[in-house]
Design a protein around this motif. Sequence first.
Motif, PDB file in Angstrom:
ATOM      1  N   LEU A 236       0.834  -1.204   0.000  1.00  0.00           N
ATOM      2  CA  LEU A 236       0.000   0.000   0.000  1.00  0.00           C
ATOM      3  C   LEU A 236       0.867   1.251   0.000  1.00  0.00           C
ATOM      4  CD1 LEU A 236      -3.020  -0.297   0.131  1.00  0.00           C
ATOM      5  CD2 LEU A 236      -2.957   0.395   2.514  1.00  0.00           C
ATOM      6  N   PHE A 240       0.356   3.123  -3.377  1.00  0.00           N
ATOM      7  CA  PHE A 240      -0.576   4.243  -3.242  1.00  0.00           C
ATOM      8  C   PHE A 240      -0.030   5.389  -2.394  1.00  0.00           C
ATOM      9  CE2 PHE A 240      -3.319   0.534  -3.943  1.00  0.00           C
ATOM     10  CZ  PHE A 240      -3.964   0.960  -5.093  1.00  0.00           C
ATOM     11  N   GLY A 241       1.181   5.223  -1.886  1.00  0.00           N
ATOM     12  CA  GLY A 241       1.747   6.296  -1.087  1.00  0.00           C
ATOM     13  C   GLY A 241       1.052   6.479   0.250  1.00  0.00           C
ATOM     14  N   ILE A 242       0.265   5.497   0.689  1.00  0.00           N
ATOM     15  CA  ILE A 242      -0.356   5.597   2.007  1.00  0.00           C
ATOM     16  C   ILE A 242       0.617   5.043   3.024  1.00  0.00           C
ATOM     17  CG2 ILE A 242      -2.318   4.879   3.414  1.00  0.00           C
ATOM     18  CD1 ILE A 242      -4.029   5.021   1.086  1.00  0.00           C
ATOM     19  N   GLY A 243       1.422   5.946   3.590  1.00  0.00           N
ATOM     20  CA  GLY A 243       2.562   5.503   4.385  1.00  0.00           C
ATOM     21  C   GLY A 243       2.228   5.213   5.830  1.00  0.00           C
TER      22      GLY A 243
END
Lengths: 549, 99, 212
Positions: A236, A240-243
């Motif tokens: 993820l 998606f750059g959802i860190g």
Amino acid sequence: MSTTASPPLGRRLDTRAAAAGRNYLNESTSLRSWLLTTDHKRIAWLYLASITFFFFIGSLAALLIRLELITPAGDLVDSDTYNKLFSLHGIIMVWFFLVPSIPTTLGNFLLPLMIGARDVAFPRLNLLSWYIYTLGGLFTLTATLAGGVDTGWTFYTPYSSMFSNTAVVMAATGVFVVGFSSILTGLNFMVTVHKLRAPGLTWFRLPIMVWTLYATSLIMVLATPVLSISLLLIVLERVFGIGIFDPALGGDPLLFQHLFWFYSHPAVYIMILPGMGVVSEIIPCFARRPLFGYRAVALASLGIALFGFLVWGHHMFVSGQSLYAGAVFSLFSFLVAVPSAIKVFNWTATLYQGRIHLTGPMLYALSFVGLFTLGGLTGLFLATLALDVHLHDTYFVTAHFHYIMVGGMVTAYFGGLQFWWPKMTGRMYSEIWAVIAAITLFIGFNLTFFPQYLLGIAGMPRRYHSYPEAFQLLHVASSAGAVLLAVGYLLPAIYLPASLRWGRRVDNPWGALGLEWTAADTPPIKHNFHQTPVVTGPPYGYRNDAEPA
Amino acid sequence: MTSPGTTTPLRHDRQLWLLSAIFLLLQALLLITWGAHYVPLGAFTPVVNFGIAIIKTLLVAIFFMQLRAESGLVRAAAGLGGLWLLILFTLLLADYLTR
Amino acid sequence: MSPQAGVTIQTQFETAAQQREADQLGMWLFLATEALLFGGIFAGYLGYRVLHPETFAAAAAHMKVGLGTLNTAVLLTSSLTVALAHHLVQQGRRRATLVLLGATIALGCAFLAIKALEYTLEFREGLMPLPGLEFRYDGPPPGQMFFNLYYTMTGLHALHLTVAVVMMAVIFVLVWRWRTPDRQARQVEMAGLYWHFVDIVWLFVYPALYLV
Ligand code: HEM
Ligand SMILES: [Cu+2]
């Protein structure tokens, strides 16, 4: 195991099979009948083939690693390639060989036979597990072809999530997928043991192999999902750059380590418990004595599965977790060694006054006991908080876990494969070669990995492709050992298949007891038993005066 | 009445009545949590919220998912997940609470 | 395979009761694995909330509590319809079962629609920390972590619910055909267990994200 046949109890199946010389192997032979089989014994062979393939690939990577390390300079491969090599080696060996090794091959074959069942509880799910395994394997191979991955088998963040520019997503997906195969196998085995035991087969009449497979399954079911989610979070973050682990956002990279080791420490017990089971079958058979302290060994298996969940933080002593947590995890790590030690004592005590037959499988089993003990004891060194500050991330750790996982589990896997080979094929392999292979393996293994303890204490860090000249002698010894070890592994790959053609036909060459030997044909028929066996006594009824045939 | 269950469920009308009552209870609990959100409870907010969530879970599991009619083995399997979550959370907090 | 009490007993089992118990055990174990899957991300939530309590509370103030509560009510209602469907299918009442299954599917879709509405509103307010989108939240950084967790947890849950809705639709068709009523009763029961599980996950997502 004392059994009596029971005409009235149980449903009768295909009594004519044996008369016609039919068994699970020759009952149908088309490729389709193999790829769509739901017979647990055939699924075991499917796994055996795929696992051997991955073992080969993983070993190839290891061989390249050892070649590179013969000289202090990083001359054979550059540092990037080296990182990819040990990552590939770790990922394949852990998830595509060791975790499934004994459970999916010997476990699949033996579990229903040992409990007097006609199959596992969910045969189609069992086949599905193999396809999922294969799919996961394809992802991982794709990742390798796409340039490989360089995070190590541990996928630590933030390197894996933010910095590495290798095929992390593909590799993580492969491990994610194969995790479901392991979850489904575990679930299947648990239900099988609970619901499909033959009449009279109470828990304390089960062979230890079944206890350990049950404990292993428990871990697979309860730990693997946490690995799945942590890999998913890495994907993820990368896609998606959802860190979730990104320190810049207040994330904590250590969270990943917590989740990862919540799975992976218990998973190291996935990688040893089935080996303990195999050895607990082999030793009583060739010492001609009942297993000493049966109940303690049985319960220790469950104890290991449970305590194994309480110690994961010992992998994070120097990573920045709180000192308090470090102390707690250190304490629990000492406790988890207790059930393992109980087992070692009981195996040894079983030998005492036994009539010991040094057959091939027995040599493997004895190697297991020695190597596992050394690996376990050095685990205690590492579990000592202060000592680990020095030893962490050195070759000492590498030696520790190879002693257990390779010296222990892989040795048990080879021993078990040969112990039950006659059962699986109806043929006897060459015992002389088995003895030679077992001895080669033992010498080769120690030559490879004992020097690594010394390297670690001297301060050689793991995962480096070059090193100071002072370490060269030990590294060369290790590489030489690896060649011998490879010979030890290649020999069975020759004489076992050869036995299919030239081996003598046998029924129960060891005079072994246990439902799989006493109540089923060799090789077994499609649904295992002509009639459901009824169990009337405890396992391991070996007697000192009885010779193996 | 054909029931594959191991124990006979309650009689038809009583079962319907029971399910509906549990449903109303669940909705009432939902209203309570929602209401509690607007009351300053300080440190007790999470205790109340998650406490109610656990009660709701038990209601759903025992009555809607019919755990009350299942064998001890199945109930143990249902409890297993919860127990292991507890291990995960407790030891994780052993680190985060003492950083 | 031999027929007994209307259901087919597979070769490996002796009795229908044994087979049913095995199915039941298998399903609950599967739900335990699902619980631990969500448990991993909840554990992360827990750790981060302990590390940054105030920032989390501030960020959570942007949640649409009303919609979240409504969604909880919707899901609880769907759990009731599933439980009733299970009860009625055992009585062999096909029509009533179909109505309840239909209601369940509708409620599931309603939940997803409301969730989509929420996402849309948050997108408009610039509260979606996706690459390429402007993130207009002005609190300190762990605030964004809250939103990351929010999208991960609700997204994973919505994914599970979508699977559950599709599964219910398949069961609906099977009940519609009514080939082997005893099997259909088992199918409704199994799909129902999964549905309730997804509901239970939301029972924790709701206080964790909306009621901080
Ligand atoms: C007797 C109980 C055991 C204890 C007390 C123990 C202790 C430890 C400790 C403290 C470490 C961390 C060392 C460090 O990174 O500094 C470690 C690493 C490791 N252990 Fe064990 N261990 C035990 C059994 C096992 C078993 C049974 C296995 C495998 C079958 C195993 C496999 C590993 C692996 C793979 C690592 C290294 C992981 C990595 O960083 O890549 N251990 N062990
Ligand atoms: Cu460990």
